[in-house]
Design an enzyme around this catalytic site. Sequence first.
Site, mmCIF file in Angstrom:
data_model
loop_
_atom_site.group_PDB
_atom_site.id
_atom_site.type_symbol
_atom_site.label_atom_id
_atom_site.label_comp_id
_atom_site.label_asym_id
_atom_site.label_seq_id
_atom_site.Cartn_x
_atom_site.Cartn_y
_atom_site.Cartn_z
ATOM 1 N N MET A 75 17.705 5.209 57.924
ATOM 2 C CA MET A 75 16.875 4.141 58.475
ATOM 3 C C MET A 75 15.813 4.763 59.385
ATOM 4 O O MET A 75 16.078 5.760 60.072
ATOM 5 C CB MET A 75 17.722 3.154 59.293
ATOM 6 C CG MET A 75 18.904 2.560 58.547
ATOM 7 S SD MET A 75 18.539 1.915 56.901
ATOM 8 C CE MET A 75 17.542 0.505 57.305
ATOM 9 N N TYR A 80 12.572 0.721 62.156
ATOM 10 C CA TYR A 80 13.705 -0.161 61.839
ATOM 11 C C TYR A 80 14.531 -0.466 63.084
ATOM 12 O O TYR A 80 15.045 -1.565 63.242
ATOM 13 C CB TYR A 80 14.594 0.455 60.760
ATOM 14 C CG TYR A 80 15.696 -0.474 60.281
ATOM 15 C CD1 TYR A 80 15.457 -1.408 59.266
ATOM 16 C CD2 TYR A 80 16.967 -0.437 60.854
ATOM 17 C CE1 TYR A 80 16.457 -2.269 58.842
ATOM 18 C CE2 TYR A 80 17.968 -1.296 60.432
ATOM 19 C CZ TYR A 80 17.713 -2.207 59.419
ATOM 20 O OH TYR A 80 18.706 -3.066 59.000
ATOM 21 N N GLY A 125 21.752 5.585 56.987
ATOM 22 C CA GLY A 125 21.585 4.427 56.112
ATOM 23 C C GLY A 125 21.354 4.782 54.649
ATOM 24 O O GLY A 125 21.591 3.952 53.768
ATOM 25 N N GLU A 148 24.698 9.116 62.900
ATOM 26 C CA GLU A 148 24.542 8.040 63.888
ATOM 27 C C GLU A 148 25.186 8.346 65.234
ATOM 28 O O GLU A 148 24.574 8.137 66.287
ATOM 29 C CB GLU A 148 25.103 6.720 63.336
ATOM 30 C CG GLU A 148 24.191 6.061 62.310
ATOM 31 C CD GLU A 148 24.498 6.463 60.877
ATOM 32 O OE1 GLU A 148 25.036 7.567 60.666
ATOM 33 O OE2 GLU A 148 24.196 5.668 59.969
ATOM 34 N N TYR A 244 37.656 -10.109 29.810
ATOM 35 C CA TYR A 244 37.486 -10.556 28.416
ATOM 36 C C TYR A 244 36.162 -11.302 28.260
ATOM 37 O O TYR A 244 35.481 -11.180 27.232
ATOM 38 C CB TYR A 244 38.674 -11.420 27.962
ATOM 39 C CG TYR A 244 39.772 -10.564 27.346
ATOM 40 C CD1 TYR A 244 39.535 -9.875 26.150
ATOM 41 C CD2 TYR A 244 41.012 -10.417 27.946
ATOM 42 C CE1 TYR A 244 40.508 -9.053 25.595
ATOM 43 C CE2 TYR A 244 41.988 -9.605 27.394
ATOM 44 C CZ TYR A 244 41.732 -8.926 26.217
ATOM 45 O OH TYR A 244 42.685 -8.117 25.667
HETATM 46 N N1 COA Z 1 13.370 7.823 61.270
HETATM 47 C C1 COA Z 1 12.083 7.918 61.651
HETATM 48 N N2 COA Z 1 11.365 9.040 61.551
HETATM 49 C C2 COA Z 1 11.984 10.103 61.007
HETATM 50 C C3 COA Z 1 13.326 10.069 60.576
HETATM 51 C C4 COA Z 1 14.031 8.860 60.717
HETATM 52 N N3 COA Z 1 15.288 8.713 60.310
HETATM 53 N N4 COA Z 1 13.639 11.289 60.100
HETATM 54 C C5 COA Z 1 12.539 12.054 60.217
HETATM 55 N N5 COA Z 1 11.534 11.333 60.769
HETATM 56 C C6 COA Z 1 10.165 11.766 61.089
HETATM 57 C C7 COA Z 1 10.104 12.585 62.374
HETATM 58 O O1 COA Z 1 10.057 11.735 63.512
HETATM 59 C C8 COA Z 1 8.816 13.330 62.149
HETATM 60 O O2 COA Z 1 7.741 12.482 62.409
HETATM 61 P P1 COA Z 1 6.404 13.042 63.185
HETATM 62 O O3 COA Z 1 5.830 14.080 62.264
HETATM 63 O O4 COA Z 1 5.529 11.851 63.319
HETATM 64 O O5 COA Z 1 6.884 13.621 64.466
HETATM 65 C C9 COA Z 1 8.836 13.612 60.651
HETATM 66 O O6 COA Z 1 9.704 12.632 60.087
HETATM 67 C C10 COA Z 1 9.383 14.977 60.286
HETATM 68 O O7 COA Z 1 10.647 15.121 60.917
HETATM 69 P P2 COA Z 1 11.185 16.526 61.458
HETATM 70 O O8 COA Z 1 12.373 16.264 62.281
HETATM 71 O O9 COA Z 1 10.051 17.276 62.083
HETATM 72 O O10 COA Z 1 11.533 17.232 60.050
HETATM 73 P P3 COA Z 1 12.585 18.405 59.746
HETATM 74 O O11 COA Z 1 12.347 18.746 58.313
HETATM 75 O O12 COA Z 1 12.500 19.473 60.754
HETATM 76 O O13 COA Z 1 14.045 17.724 59.883
HETATM 77 C C11 COA Z 1 15.665 15.975 59.476
HETATM 78 C C12 COA Z 1 14.447 16.752 58.942
HETATM 79 C C13 COA Z 1 15.932 14.893 58.433
HETATM 80 C C14 COA Z 1 16.871 16.919 59.598
HETATM 81 C C15 COA Z 1 15.343 15.374 60.867
HETATM 82 O O14 COA Z 1 14.067 14.721 60.812
HETATM 83 C C16 COA Z 1 16.349 14.358 61.352
HETATM 84 O O15 COA Z 1 17.368 14.731 61.868
HETATM 85 N N6 COA Z 1 16.067 13.049 61.145
HETATM 86 C C17 COA Z 1 16.948 11.998 61.599
HETATM 87 C C18 COA Z 1 18.041 11.775 60.593
HETATM 88 C C19 COA Z 1 18.975 10.683 61.040
HETATM 89 O O16 COA Z 1 19.626 10.774 62.043
HETATM 90 N N7 COA Z 1 19.039 9.624 60.215
HETATM 91 C C20 COA Z 1 19.933 8.542 60.434
HETATM 92 C C21 COA Z 1 19.203 7.291 60.621
HETATM 93 S S1 COA Z 1 20.316 5.913 60.470
#
Ligand code: COA
Length: 286
Positions: A75, A80, A125, A148, A244
């Site tokens: 999410m 969200y 999510g 989470e 069925y």
């Molecule tokens: N919601 C909103 N934005 C998100 C996101 C999320 N779940 N996951 C990544 N992004 C955004 C970051 O804020 C960033 O935005 P910006 O460029 O405007 O700052 C962009 O995506 C890139 O993220 P970044 O963390 O720099 O990329 P990465 O490749 O180094 O790491 C992840 C990738 C997925 C490991 C890391 O972004 C992360 O941990 N995201 C959260 C995952 C999470 O907890 N999801 C559960 C939600 S219920």
Amino acid sequence: MTQSEATSWTTTKGTVRVEVEGPIGWLSFNRPEKRNAMNPTLNLEMTESLERLEADDRVRVVVLTGEGESWSAGMDLKEYFREVDQAPAHVQTRVRRESAEWQWRRLINYPKATIAMVNGWCFGGAITPLVCCDLALAAEDAVFGLSEVNWGIPPGGLVTRSLAETVSTRDALWLIMTGEPIDGVRAAQMRLVNEAVPRERLRERTVEVAHRLAAVSPSVMRAAKGGFRKARLMAWDDAEEFLYAKFDQGILGDPERSKQRGLEGFLDKKSFRPGLGAEADQARGD
Ligand code: COA
């Protein structure tokens, strides 16, 4: 070009990319710059796209994947959670309903075969649509996690219910309580996905599986997967009635006459052995 002739398009707000390639409808999360996090717009456009592919007779199998390096980072924490937290209660209710609409309700009841092709990050999510696709294939180095608890909430939406559908209680609680990531290989061991394959083989393997599913008559496919989805939650007496009914529906509504052709091929022409797999379909002929 009419809608039905198009072979690729992006939704109005650009959050979903669709490509029709033979019998496969490729449905991609299209926010790579946000690691394909699911915001309210994407949720609406996913529902719209699933509906359009459902009506597209060219498509027999839908593959859900992500643009760029991510399947979906879950999410959208900003759009969200943070923004909706500040909105009136009825807005939160609507946004939650629109998210559930495709993430589990449409997918779990989808009449066509669905495959999740997990090409990268799959967090929070995103586990719900992953589980609600019929089959799931992952890159060995894809990363899954229930992150989470790492940022202060229990798993959101229907994530916990989805996990209970797929993995053991021990594995589900491990993921939920520790928030630790796992790779695609471990996800396959837990049966969160069917298979993990080297990244360079992921698309090829997915296409192979999709073509196998596409060879099944759509009517039979719908009855077969729909029967399982519902009957597993029923008492045996109810399941007997229901299955069925599905069985008859699948056969009576099948313009390909798969059952008659199958029986003739095996019993009369002795042209194939259905127990031996997909090549049976070509061999049985008419
Ligand atoms: N919601 C909103 N934005 C998100 C996101 C999320 N779940 N996951 C990544 N992004 C955004 C970051 O804020 C960033 O935005 P910006 O460029 O405007 O700052 C962009 O995506 C890139 O993220 P970044 O963390 O720099 O990329 P990465 O490749 O180094 O790491 C992840 C990738 C997925 C490991 C890391 O972004 C992360 O941990 N995201 C959260 C995952 C999470 O907890 N999801 C559960 C939600 S219920």
